[in-house]
Design a protein around this motif. Sequence first.
Motif, PDB file in Angstrom:
ATOM      1  N   ALA A 135       0.615  -1.171  -0.117  1.00  0.00           N
ATOM      2  CA  ALA A 135       0.129  -0.118   0.009  1.00  0.00           C
ATOM      3  C   ALA A 135       0.707   1.518   0.087  1.00  0.00           C
ATOM      4  O   ALA A 135       0.361   2.416  -0.529  1.00  0.00           O
ATOM      5  CB  ALA A 135      -0.920  -0.091   1.221  1.00  0.00           C
ATOM      6  N   SER A 136       2.078   1.234   0.589  1.00  0.00           N
ATOM      7  CA  SER A 136       2.797   2.483   0.552  1.00  0.00           C
ATOM      8  C   SER A 136       3.522   2.680  -0.687  1.00  0.00           C
ATOM      9  O   SER A 136       4.134   3.637  -0.855  1.00  0.00           O
ATOM     10  CB  SER A 136       3.913   2.042   1.697  1.00  0.00           C
ATOM     11  N   GLY A 137       3.183   1.492  -1.575  1.00  0.00           N
ATOM     12  CA  GLY A 137       4.293   1.788  -2.797  1.00  0.00           C
ATOM     13  C   GLY A 137       5.525   1.189  -2.910  1.00  0.00           C
ATOM     14  O   GLY A 137       5.859   1.113  -4.073  1.00  0.00           O
ATOM     15  N   ALA A 138       5.963   0.523  -1.795  1.00  0.00           N
ATOM     16  CA  ALA A 138       7.028   0.033  -1.877  1.00  0.00           C
ATOM     17  C   ALA A 138       6.892  -1.440  -2.477  1.00  0.00           C
ATOM     18  O   ALA A 138       5.889  -1.983  -2.552  1.00  0.00           O
ATOM     19  CB  ALA A 138       7.466  -0.343  -0.454  1.00  0.00           C
ATOM     20  N   SER A 139       7.938  -2.024  -2.895  1.00  0.00           N
ATOM     21  CA  SER A 139       7.900  -3.305  -3.725  1.00  0.00           C
ATOM     22  C   SER A 139       8.239  -4.120  -2.566  1.00  0.00           C
ATOM     23  O   SER A 139       9.212  -4.297  -1.968  1.00  0.00           O
ATOM     24  CB  SER A 139       9.070  -3.278  -4.684  1.00  0.00           C
ATOM     25  N   VAL A 140       7.369  -5.487  -2.555  1.00  0.00           N
ATOM     26  CA  VAL A 140       7.407  -6.252  -1.309  1.00  0.00           C
ATOM     27  C   VAL A 140       7.655  -7.649  -2.076  1.00  0.00           C
ATOM     28  O   VAL A 140       7.004  -8.184  -2.972  1.00  0.00           O
ATOM     29  CB  VAL A 140       6.345  -6.623  -0.393  1.00  0.00           C
ATOM     30  N   LEU A 141       8.815  -8.534  -1.799  1.00  0.00           N
ATOM     31  CA  LEU A 141       8.995  -9.737  -2.205  1.00  0.00           C
ATOM     32  C   LEU A 141       8.768 -10.798  -1.369  1.00  0.00           C
ATOM     33  O   LEU A 141       8.882 -10.494  -0.275  1.00  0.00           O
ATOM     34  CB  LEU A 141      10.488 -10.002  -2.637  1.00  0.00           C
ATOM     35  N   ALA A 142       8.104 -11.886  -1.828  1.00  0.00           N
ATOM     36  CA  ALA A 142       7.818 -12.892  -0.763  1.00  0.00           C
ATOM     37  C   ALA A 142       8.096 -14.352  -1.405  1.00  0.00           C
ATOM     38  O   ALA A 142       7.682 -14.208  -2.752  1.00  0.00           O
ATOM     39  CB  ALA A 142       6.269 -12.920  -0.399  1.00  0.00           C
ATOM     40  N   VAL A 143       8.538 -15.383  -0.900  1.00  0.00           N
ATOM     41  CA  VAL A 143       8.956 -16.653  -1.460  1.00  0.00           C
ATOM     42  C   VAL A 143       7.593 -17.547  -1.136  1.00  0.00           C
ATOM     43  O   VAL A 143       7.371 -17.931  -0.036  1.00  0.00           O
ATOM     44  CB  VAL A 143      10.229 -17.299  -1.029  1.00  0.00           C
ATOM     45  N   VAL A 144       6.650 -17.707  -2.067  1.00  0.00           N
ATOM     46  CA  VAL A 144       5.603 -18.474  -1.896  1.00  0.00           C
ATOM     47  C   VAL A 144       5.523 -19.586  -2.151  1.00  0.00           C
ATOM     48  O   VAL A 144       5.694 -20.424  -3.406  1.00  0.00           O
ATOM     49  CB  VAL A 144       4.491 -17.866  -2.941  1.00  0.00           C
ATOM     50  N   ASN A 145       6.148 -20.831  -1.264  1.00  0.00           N
ATOM     51  CA  ASN A 145       6.507 -22.007  -1.222  1.00  0.00           C
ATOM     52  C   ASN A 145       5.149 -22.697  -0.505  1.00  0.00           C
ATOM     53  O   ASN A 145       5.214 -23.363   0.423  1.00  0.00           O
ATOM     54  CB  ASN A 145       7.508 -22.427  -0.548  1.00  0.00           C
ATOM     55  N   ILE A 146       3.808 -22.375  -1.161  1.00  0.00           N
ATOM     56  CA  ILE A 146       2.641 -22.369  -0.359  1.00  0.00           C
ATOM     57  C   ILE A 146       2.527 -23.844  -0.022  1.00  0.00           C
ATOM     58  O   ILE A 146       1.577 -23.926   0.911  1.00  0.00           O
ATOM     59  CB  ILE A 146       1.484 -21.580  -1.060  1.00  0.00           C
ATOM     60  N   HIS A 147       2.630 -24.740  -0.642  1.00  0.00           N
ATOM     61  CA  HIS A 147       2.420 -26.108  -0.324  1.00  0.00           C
ATOM     62  C   HIS A 147       3.285 -27.200   0.047  1.00  0.00           C
ATOM     63  O   HIS A 147       3.270 -28.234   0.267  1.00  0.00           O
ATOM     64  CB  HIS A 147       1.594 -26.794  -1.668  1.00  0.00           C
ATOM     65  N   GLU A 148       4.397 -26.505   0.482  1.00  0.00           N
ATOM     66  CA  GLU A 148       5.622 -27.151   1.035  1.00  0.00           C
ATOM     67  C   GLU A 148       5.806 -26.770   2.293  1.00  0.00           C
ATOM     68  O   GLU A 148       5.556 -25.760   2.813  1.00  0.00           O
ATOM     69  CB  GLU A 148       6.728 -27.198   0.301  1.00  0.00           C
ATOM     70  N   LYS A 149       6.241 -27.591   3.296  1.00  0.00           N
ATOM     71  CA  LYS A 149       6.853 -27.265   4.657  1.00  0.00           C
ATOM     72  C   LYS A 149       7.811 -26.180   4.554  1.00  0.00           C
ATOM     73  O   LYS A 149       8.848 -26.399   3.619  1.00  0.00           O
ATOM     74  CB  LYS A 149       7.106 -28.299   5.650  1.00  0.00           C
ATOM     75  N   GLU A 150       7.823 -24.978   5.236  1.00  0.00           N
ATOM     76  CA  GLU A 150       8.960 -23.895   5.203  1.00  0.00           C
ATOM     77  C   GLU A 150      10.025 -24.724   6.189  1.00  0.00           C
ATOM     78  O   GLU A 150       9.645 -25.209   7.229  1.00  0.00           O
ATOM     79  CB  GLU A 150       8.405 -22.887   5.555  1.00  0.00           C
ATOM     80  N   LEU A 151      11.324 -24.486   5.642  1.00  0.00           N
ATOM     81  CA  LEU A 151      12.412 -25.148   6.167  1.00  0.00           C
ATOM     82  C   LEU A 151      13.007 -24.163   7.431  1.00  0.00           C
ATOM     83  O   LEU A 151      12.405 -22.961   7.831  1.00  0.00           O
ATOM     84  CB  LEU A 151      13.590 -25.353   5.694  1.00  0.00           C
ATOM     85  N   LEU A 152      13.547 -24.747   8.704  1.00  0.00           N
ATOM     86  CA  LEU A 152      14.134 -24.102   9.525  1.00  0.00           C
ATOM     87  C   LEU A 152      14.934 -22.932   9.004  1.00  0.00           C
ATOM     88  O   LEU A 152      15.643 -23.213   8.127  1.00  0.00           O
ATOM     89  CB  LEU A 152      14.697 -24.908  10.698  1.00  0.00           C
TER      90      LEU A 152
END
Length: 686
Positions: free
Chosen positions: A32-49
């Motif tokens: 919303a602020s106009g900033a670019s936001v990156l996200a790693v979307v590994n949506i159906h796998e467990k996220e590692l430690l």
Amino acid sequence: MEQPLKEPGPGTPGVQRADGNHRSVIVQAQAASGASVLAVVNIHEKELLPVHPVDPSVISAVRQAWVRTSRDGTEVLAAEQTRDVLLREGGLAVVGGDGGDGRYAIAVRSLVLLEKPRRSEGRPSLRLWQITPDWDPPDTSLLPIEENCGYLLDVSAEIADWPKEMPSKLGDYGRRLAQVGSCLVVIAGRDGWPTMGPESAVLVRARPPAPLDLVRSHLGLYHRRPELLERLQPGHEPQEHEQDLAHLVTKGMHPADAAELARLLADAVESEEKISAAVERFTGWKDYITGFFGRTVERPEDRALLLAAVLLEGASPSQVHQAARDLLGDSDNNSVRDALSGLDLGSRLREAGANVSDNKVTFTHRPGYGYAVLKHIWTELANTQSHIRQWIARITATGEIGADRLGTIADLLAKLAAEYNDSSVLPSPTTRGGGAPAALSRGSAAALMLSSAARHPVLGAEVRKQLRENWAPSRDQEVARVAALVCQGAFAEQFPGQALVRLRHVLARDVEDQANEEAGQAIRALVSEHGKLAVTWAAVNDWIGPPDSSSPARAGRSRAGRRAFLALADLTTDPNPTELLLAAARHDESVTDEIVAAWNATLPDSSLARTCESSLTAWAEASIDGPLPADQVLELIERVVSGRISLDPVAAVVIGREVNTESKAMREFRRRLISRRFPAARPEPS
């Protein structure tokens, strides 16, 4: 503008995957602020430690200044033994022992020693990573598997509560690591790892090195400052005006303390004045503090002044004086004669070790001095503890002199609790009355303190357990709110998985209060501030589950899932989680199905009807004149409302309430929705 980016390759530094965990997609969304936001979307796998590189300075130290002599003069070969276990037992070794035995250094040294055999086999050197044990409960499927990596995992504070099958599972994990040229060294407590059975073969006992040898080795070989080596020898007689160093190294000194002494001396070798300051800092300003307290046996007002100064660092001299008088219970009706008698306030503060300038009292010229003073009073004058607790409660109350310094006071108490591994030093959120510092046991101050304690290598395990079992599930709003606040800050950044578990307990309670609002903020922060969309969304879907009220625990878990979903769907507070979730859905249709399922599970909950209505309305309006993609939201909401017109939030979106008060965007969205559901009839053929 959402834009798919290239997926990182297997050799990208810092990228860690579990076995078969290859479905990640990187998406870019506009906040919303106009900033670019990156996200790693590994949506159906467990996220590692989480992992981070081992500090290069530690690697250099164990290469250049390793000590093989123990305190009793015998040879120490724990690092070589650990290396041999890794070569022999299939990718797993365990270094067991007590805190202060040098277990971490042994683990790093053992991985460094693998370089020679690896080179002889034509394999590359290991990249060394430390794993953060952000699991609750432990789960080996969350551990990374990357080629040519040496992993370290310190579980000494939690291993006593592990399920009995974990050592065997770690053995299986180690064998998988070995297949890709990697390995793991686990750091455990003295009695944490099995000493019998097949798992015992990987255990190596740590033995601390001789402290004097370690100080001399670090000072001469690592820091390249051999000038002071002779002065460290036992029995060395210092020359006139020369600081005595021989007494600093004690037989039971921990390796970390020995290394710290060498570092401080190396940085101070240019002058005797700097050496003296380094010695004072290392000894916790012992000479300064004992000297001051020795001179003030009959002057409690000066001791109170010093304690007030360290807790209120940065305050003005008059504010410090006021707080000191409060501690002593002095009245304010002293005469002018009394006020003008004796030393001036600045001189008294300087005698106590403070710096007074620009109308501020500080101790920046003496790092660690404030904590050393608190520790001295807390331990040497222990009968003052209850009085100090009550005093802190008074001066930190809203509007009082210490209210804006709660963070400093909380940090000092958390450090004290950590050093003595005693959580009773910390004011508990569940404590009422009895003189406990209420301002420190509730709200953001308690959260700061408990967040610091929860991340401590030793004390942290107990505090995290209290957060999960006692504070997060509490029906007392303020107690649960503290737990939610803890999960918004540095603790959530280091332990996002454990933060989610504790937030689930807050949100599962059968009450509506501010604690739930803070937990919702923590959920959003995990996505927006910490980039944890995948693990957060996986948790929310797991909590919601199928509708089930067969048990209070299952019902509470579903309740937590619904509340957490609405927190992510809240556009008015922070649109970024919703934007990222919809961006993920555009790459994976099953995410759309999960969003629809989450709405379907949440809408029938009458206690959440008003929130559902406002969120659905906000989504609809944002698809017309806001940041959400119009066609995607229209299709998604059509699926959500289909067949659910009897539900109040759905009726409000489809039919409307007070049309005159609705926004133009909402009316336009409803027109599009109706047109989609009931397209215009085609003219009958003539």
